[in-house]
Design a protein around this motif. Sequence first.
Motif, PDB file in Angstrom:
ATOM      1  N   ALA A 373      44.076  60.886  63.768  1.00  0.00           N
ATOM      2  CA  ALA A 373      43.862  59.889  62.709  1.00  0.00           C
ATOM      3  C   ALA A 373      45.151  59.101  62.450  1.00  0.00           C
ATOM      4  N   LEU A 374      46.265  59.853  62.414  1.00  0.00           N
ATOM      5  CA  LEU A 374      47.534  59.156  62.237  1.00  0.00           C
ATOM      6  C   LEU A 374      47.803  58.204  63.381  1.00  0.00           C
ATOM      7  N   SER A 375      47.460  58.663  64.606  1.00  0.00           N
ATOM      8  CA  SER A 375      47.645  57.789  65.755  1.00  0.00           C
ATOM      9  C   SER A 375      46.790  56.535  65.654  1.00  0.00           C
ATOM     10  N   ALA A 376      45.554  56.740  65.182  1.00  0.00           N
ATOM     11  CA  ALA A 376      44.670  55.578  65.036  1.00  0.00           C
ATOM     12  C   ALA A 376      45.176  54.613  63.968  1.00  0.00           C
ATOM     13  N   ARG A 377      45.748  55.180  62.884  1.00  0.00           N
ATOM     14  CA  ARG A 377      46.285  54.324  61.817  1.00  0.00           C
ATOM     15  C   ARG A 377      47.593  53.664  62.232  1.00  0.00           C
ATOM     16  N   LEU A 378      48.375  54.371  63.048  1.00  0.00           N
ATOM     17  CA  LEU A 378      49.677  53.834  63.436  1.00  0.00           C
ATOM     18  C   LEU A 378      49.554  52.687  64.422  1.00  0.00           C
ATOM     19  N   ARG A 379      48.543  52.752  65.266  1.00  0.00           N
ATOM     20  CA  ARG A 379      48.415  51.694  66.277  1.00  0.00           C
ATOM     21  C   ARG A 379      48.249  50.302  65.655  1.00  0.00           C
ATOM     22  N   PRO A 380      47.340  50.101  64.691  1.00  0.00           N
ATOM     23  CA  PRO A 380      47.266  48.754  64.060  1.00  0.00           C
ATOM     24  C   PRO A 380      48.559  48.359  63.350  1.00  0.00           C
ATOM     25  N   ALA A 381      49.193  49.382  62.704  1.00  0.00           N
ATOM     26  CA  ALA A 381      50.457  49.049  62.021  1.00  0.00           C
ATOM     27  C   ALA A 381      51.503  48.588  63.026  1.00  0.00           C
ATOM     28  N   LEU A 382      51.542  49.272  64.190  1.00  0.00           N
ATOM     29  CA  LEU A 382      52.475  48.848  65.218  1.00  0.00           C
ATOM     30  C   LEU A 382      52.123  47.465  65.750  1.00  0.00           C
ATOM     31  N   ASP A 383      50.843  47.214  65.900  1.00  0.00           N
ATOM     32  CA  ASP A 383      50.429  45.888  66.370  1.00  0.00           C
ATOM     33  C   ASP A 383      50.831  44.803  65.369  1.00  0.00           C
ATOM     34  N   ARG A 384      50.609  45.102  64.071  1.00  0.00           N
ATOM     35  CA  ARG A 384      51.007  44.112  63.051  1.00  0.00           C
ATOM     36  C   ARG A 384      52.528  43.901  63.045  1.00  0.00           C
ATOM     37  N   ALA A 385      53.285  44.982  63.191  1.00  0.00           N
ATOM     38  CA  ALA A 385      54.748  44.850  63.214  1.00  0.00           C
ATOM     39  C   ALA A 385      55.209  44.049  64.417  1.00  0.00           C
ATOM     40  N   VAL A 386      54.557  44.316  65.568  1.00  0.00           N
ATOM     41  CA  VAL A 386      54.901  43.553  66.766  1.00  0.00           C
ATOM     42  C   VAL A 386      54.578  42.081  66.577  1.00  0.00           C
ATOM     43  N   THR A 387      53.416  41.808  65.979  1.00  0.00           N
ATOM     44  CA  THR A 387      53.035  40.401  65.727  1.00  0.00           C
ATOM     45  C   THR A 387      54.037  39.719  64.796  1.00  0.00           C
ATOM     46  N   ALA A 388      54.411  40.445  63.718  1.00  0.00           N
ATOM     47  CA  ALA A 388      55.371  39.856  62.765  1.00  0.00           C
ATOM     48  C   ALA A 388      56.718  39.593  63.430  1.00  0.00           C
ATOM     49  N   LYS A 389      57.147  40.560  64.257  1.00  0.00           N
ATOM     50  CA  LYS A 389      58.414  40.351  64.965  1.00  0.00           C
ATOM     51  C   LYS A 389      58.328  39.161  65.900  1.00  0.00           C
ATOM     52  N   ARG A 390      57.200  39.053  66.606  1.00  0.00           N
ATOM     53  CA  ARG A 390      57.045  37.918  67.513  1.00  0.00           C
ATOM     54  C   ARG A 390      57.056  36.594  66.753  1.00  0.00           C
ATOM     55  N   GLU A 391      56.378  36.536  65.581  1.00  0.00           N
ATOM     56  CA  GLU A 391      56.386  35.302  64.770  1.00  0.00           C
ATOM     57  C   GLU A 391      57.809  34.983  64.288  1.00  0.00           C
ATOM     58  N   ALA A 392      58.518  36.024  63.819  1.00  0.00           N
ATOM     59  CA  ALA A 392      59.907  35.778  63.354  1.00  0.00           C
ATOM     60  C   ALA A 392      60.783  35.275  64.483  1.00  0.00           C
ATOM     61  N   LEU A 393      60.606  35.909  65.651  1.00  0.00           N
ATOM     62  CA  LEU A 393      61.387  35.453  66.790  1.00  0.00           C
ATOM     63  C   LEU A 393      61.016  34.041  67.201  1.00  0.00           C
ATOM     64  N   GLY A 394      59.734  33.713  67.102  1.00  0.00           N
ATOM     65  CA  GLY A 394      59.342  32.333  67.406  1.00  0.00           C
ATOM     66  C   GLY A 394      59.935  31.342  66.427  1.00  0.00           C
TER      67      GLY A 394
END
Length: 538
Positions: A373-394
Motif C-alpha cells: 500500500a505504501l508502495s502504491a501511495r509512494l508511486r503517485p507522489a514520486l510521479d508528482r514530485a518528478v513532474t514538479a521538478k521537471r516544470e521547475a527545471l523548464g
Amino acid sequence: MDMFEDDTPGNAPEFTVSELSGAVKRVVEGEFAHVRVRGEIGRVSFPRSGHVYMDLKDDRSVIAGVIWKGVASRLETRPEEGLEVVVTGRLTTFPGQSKYQLVIEDMAPAGMGALMAMLEKRKQMLAAEGLFEASRKKPLPFLPEVIGVVTSPSGAVIRDILHRLRDRFPRKVLIWPVAVQGKTCAPEVARGIAGFNAMTPGGALPRPDLIIVARGGGSLEDLWGFNEEIVARAAAASEIPLISAVGHETDTTLIDFVSDRRAPTPTAAAELAVPVRGELLAWVAEQGARLTRAQTQAVETRGRWLRDLSRALPRPETLTEGPKQRLDYLSDRLPNALRGLAQRRRVTLSERGALRPALLRGRLAEEGRRLEALSARLRPALDRAVTAKREALGYRSDRLSLRPISRDLARQKGDLAETLARLSRAGEADLRRRRDRLGAAERMRETLGYKATLRRGYVLVHDGEGQLLRSRDAAAAASGLRLEFADGNLELGEMPARPVEEGGDPAASKAPTPQKPAAKAPRKPAKDEPPSGQGSLF
C-alpha cells in the motif's frame, strides 16, 4: 592806579581767591588766545559725558588738554596714546584746581610718520586679538545670488564692478552708499557692513551672500578711513564673507588684513566674486559628454560580459538530464527494494524461531500488504514530485534562455543597419552635391574659355611656326598664316609682305601673284588642344 603797581607797605590790596584766579585766567587767555602746540599724546580718558581729557607732552613738560564733546565728534583723528599730533586751541585756567589747560579745537597727526606709527600700533593690537588669523577667515561662495557693495554710488568703482560682473556672470547687486574719504567715511562704512549683516534672509530685500568694500586709489590720508579701528572690527564681526578692494595693488589698509579675501583692485574683486559663465557652461558640457561616454562604455562592457557569461553557461537541457536520469533509476529500484526489505524481514523472523508461526505469517502478510500500500501511495507522489521538478527545471531553462540576449543583438543589428542606411544616404547626397558643383565649374570653364569667344565670330591668327600674331606688322612679316576658327583651322600659305596703308583700299593694293604649289599642311591640332603660345583674349 593799577592794583598790581601799589608798592606802599601796609596798603597792598587784598584779593579773594576767586578774584585772583579770575585775574590770572584773563591774563592767560588774553596772551594765549590762539596757539598751535606739537607734542605726544600721553594719558587719554573718554568719560561718559563725551568730553576727552588728555595730556600733551614732550621730553620735559606736560600740558593738560581737554576736547569738548561737540569738538570731539568732529575730529578726523581720534586721540590715541603715543600719537604725535599738532593741536590748535586756546590756553585757559581751571580755578577749581588752580591749574591751566589747553582747550583743543583741532587736532591733526604730526606728519606721515605719526600716521604710520599709529597704524602700526593698531595693527599690532588687532593682531594680538587674533583678528588677522587665517583660521577665522570664511570661504567665499562659489556663485553668490546677491552681492552687496559698500562704496560711493557716484564714483567709477561701482561702474567697474558692475561692468565686470555683467561680463563674467550677471548677479543681483545691492549698493550701500557711503563716503569713501573724510571724517564720515569710517562710521558709514562700518554701518554699511553691519547693515548688510542685519538683513533677514529671504526677506523683501534679500540678504547678500557676499560683501565687497571698494574704493579707488589715493594717498594715505584719503584711505585713512579704512584704517580706523571701527571699520576693522566691523569687517571682523561680519557673518557674511567679505572682500576688501581698497586702493590700488600697492595700497594696504587695516581692512585688508581683517577681510576674508583681499583684492588688489575693485575689478579684481568682481572677478573673485563670480566665475566666468562661459567657462562653467563649457565645463558642464564636457562633464556631460564624459558622463555619456562613461555610461555608453559601461553598457557595452556589461553587455559584452553578459554575452561571455551566456557562452559559459551550460544548456538548460544539460542541467536537467542528470536529475531526470537519477530519478528514473531510483523509481525503478524502489519496488524491488521494498520487496527485498520485506523478504529480509521474513527471513529474520523465521530465523529467530517464532513460537506462533501462524501469527507470524499473518503479521508478515499484513506487513507485506502495508508495504505494497505504501508502495502504491509512494508511486503517485514520486510521479508528482518528478513532474514538479521537471516544470521547475523548464521554468529555469526559460529564464536561462538567450532570448533577451538575442533581442538585444537584434536591436543592435537594427541600429547598425539604420546607421549604415543613413551613412549611405548622406554619401549619395554628398556625391550629388559634388557632381553639381563639378558641372557648374565645367560650365563656367566653357564660358570663360577662348573657344566660346571663337564661337561668337572671332578668329585667332598664327604664323607658320604656330606663334600667335597680335599686330598687322607681325602678320605682314610672317612666312605663312593659319587662321583658327571655332570649328577648325585654315592654312593661307606664304603671304607677300605688302602692308596696307592706314585708311586705304585693301582691294586696290592687291596684285596678281603667280600661283605656287600649296605647302604641306601642318598637323591639325586636336579640337580641345590649346594652340602653342596662346595668349589671353582679354
